[in-house]
Design a protein around this motif. Structure first.
Motif, PDB file in Angstrom:
ATOM      1  N   ARG A 318     -20.152  13.462 155.128  1.00 54.61           N
ATOM      2  CA  ARG A 318     -18.994  14.535 155.025  1.00 54.61           C
ATOM      3  C   ARG A 318     -18.587  14.892 153.718  1.00 54.61           C
ATOM      4  NH1 ARG A 318     -15.025  15.330 158.783  1.00 54.61           N
ATOM      5  NH2 ARG A 318     -16.986  15.085 160.441  1.00 54.61           N
ATOM      6  N   GLU A 321     -21.419  16.797 152.259  1.00 53.68           N
ATOM      7  CA  GLU A 321     -21.265  18.095 152.830  1.00 53.68           C
ATOM      8  C   GLU A 321     -20.217  19.243 152.144  1.00 53.68           C
ATOM      9  OE1 GLU A 321     -20.134  19.988 157.174  1.00 53.68           O
ATOM     10  OE2 GLU A 321     -20.622  17.991 156.955  1.00 53.68           O
ATOM     11  N   VAL A 373     -12.958  11.486 159.551  1.00 54.73           N
ATOM     12  CA  VAL A 373     -14.025  10.815 160.204  1.00 54.73           C
ATOM     13  C   VAL A 373     -13.236   9.711 160.889  1.00 54.73           C
ATOM     14  CG1 VAL A 373     -15.885   9.154 160.113  1.00 54.73           C
ATOM     15  CG2 VAL A 373     -15.791  11.072 158.831  1.00 54.73           C
TER      16      VAL A 373
END
Length: 423
Positions: A318, A321, A373
């Protein structure tokens, strides 16, 4: 309502409850575990001593372990009910009179002022100590008054009351004298130019005195806080001496627990420079990136843990990204593994001090602060504890809280374990 006599979260305690660890939870699990005065309770993450106070009120011997110096001091003082309340109050009034006279000699009133007289040089902290504080966490004039009050306390030092009087100062520093506010993380709120330091301190001492009038007869119950690392419980407590554990460890998030008590730690002299701060942080479970160091290796304790590895991998993916490149963000996946590894170390060291059949309650919370997350803390700690030889009795919902970032309900749970006596 008296602070230590309240049956739930107190209106004013001898020290604020940073994590809202409610006293009733301690009482509930003492009752559920069938504990009595012949047994010994441990809180290995005791903070400012909520578990110890409740155990003492119930007549149950208890021990606490705490790595942050000023929190350890608070826990020790909160279970010391030996001072005579009338003499404590009288001594505090004497100190207050001296402090007020010292301020008046410089033309300063304890009542809030717009500014001090132009010819007065205000006292300040040493440069290295001042650098440890959040900017504007305390304004110059209230800081001057605090330092004058500390001089008055030293000049009228009485060992019977010194700890309680200093704890009263720690209690009023953050929000009544200083400018701090507390939410998910500590920060600076509205900056006040001045505050009534001596009168607020005296009021805090008098509240303690009122509490002691009610609590004195229970003083025979043993309660003790030890300064130490919860990952090394067996280095501080004798083998097979603990019947139960009730505690709330840190959660894996970006809450820097040292910042929560930074103002008190500096002004009460527990840390004076960055080396002191670093030494203190190294005694803590690695639960946030501000407390991670190059040589940390607690993650080796959970090598091969599929769920922890999955979460760490998801956090790092993440980050990439989203293009997050700060030093702290780059450590999110690492601190997650260090946290659960540190808790695995804790469970391993704890085994040696537990009696067979000991029961344990851990208050823990889900987290999603690492790039959203989800970390199901209770479930993962249950797996970690089970691998360490504990029996998992249940994971019980304690309460939920809304996470605005993810629009999810995060669970706070009580992980209940049993130690069978063999790993």
């Amino acid at each position: 309502m008296n602070s230590l006599m309240s049956q739930d979260a107190p209106a004013h305690d001898w020290y604020r409850f940073v994590l809202s660890y409610p006293p009733h939870l301690v009482r509930d699990y003492v009752h559920r575990f069938g504990l009595d005065g012949s047994q010994r309770l441990l809180d290995p993450f005791c903070g400012t001593g909520t578990t110890l106070v409740e155990a003492k009120k119930l007549g149950m011997p208890s021990l606490g372990l705490e790595a942050i110096g000023v929190s350890h001091f608070s826990a020790c003082t909160k279970v010391d009910w030996s001072p005579d309340p009338d003499n404590l109050a009288a001594h505090a009034r004497l100190v207050a009179e001296k402090a007020l006279a010292m301020l008046a000699a410089d033309g300063i009133s304890d009542e809030p002022m717009q500014r001090p007289p132009s010819d007065v040089r205000l006292r300040s902290l040493p440069v290295q100590a001042a650098k440890l504080l959040l900017k504007n966490s305390i304004s110059p004039l209230p800081l001057h008054k605090v330092l004058v009050l500390k001089d008055a306390l030293e000049g009228e030092h009485d060992s019977r009351f010194a700890a309680h009087e200093m704890l009263a100062l720690a209690r009023v520093l953050p929000t009544e004298v200083g400018n701090l506010r507390f939410g998910p993380e500590v920060g600076v709120g509205k900056v006040r130019l001045d505050a009534s330091v001596v009168s607020r301190w005296l009021s805090s001492v008098l509240s303690m005195s009122d509490d002691l009038r009610h609590l004195g007869p229970l003083d025979a119950t043993l309660a003790c806080a030890i300064e130490g690392d919860a990952r090394e419980v067996d280095q501080h407590i004798e083998p097979e001496s603990i019947d139960a554990v009730i505690t709330s460890p840190p959660y894996p998030n970006e809450k820097d627990y040292s910042r929560t008590v930074r103002l008190e730690s500096v002004l009460l002299g527990y840390i004076s420079d960055r080396s002191d701060l670093q030494a203190m942080k190294k005694e803590l479970v690695r639960s946030n990136t501000r407390g991670v160091y190059r040589n940390d290796d607690d993650d080796q304790w959970i090598n091969g843990d599929a769920e922890v590895e999955r979460i760490a991998t998801a956090i790092e993916a993440r980050r990439i990204e989203l293009g997050k490149e700060s030093g702290f963000e780059r450590m999110y996946h690492r601190v997650t593994k260090l946290y659960f590894g540190g808790m695995a170390r804790h469970f391993a060291s704890l085994r040696k001090v537990l009696r067979p059949g000991a029961r344990l309650a851990y208050v823990v919370g889900d987290q999603a602060s690492y790039l959203r997350v989800m970390i199901r803390t209770g479930e993962i700690l249950a797996e970690v504890a089970e691998r360490a030889g504990y029996e998992v009795e249940t994971i019980e919902l304690f309460r939920t809280r809304h996470a605005t970032a993810t629009n999810e309900q995060l669970r706070e749970e009580v992980l209940v374990l049993r130690w069978p006596g063999t790993a």
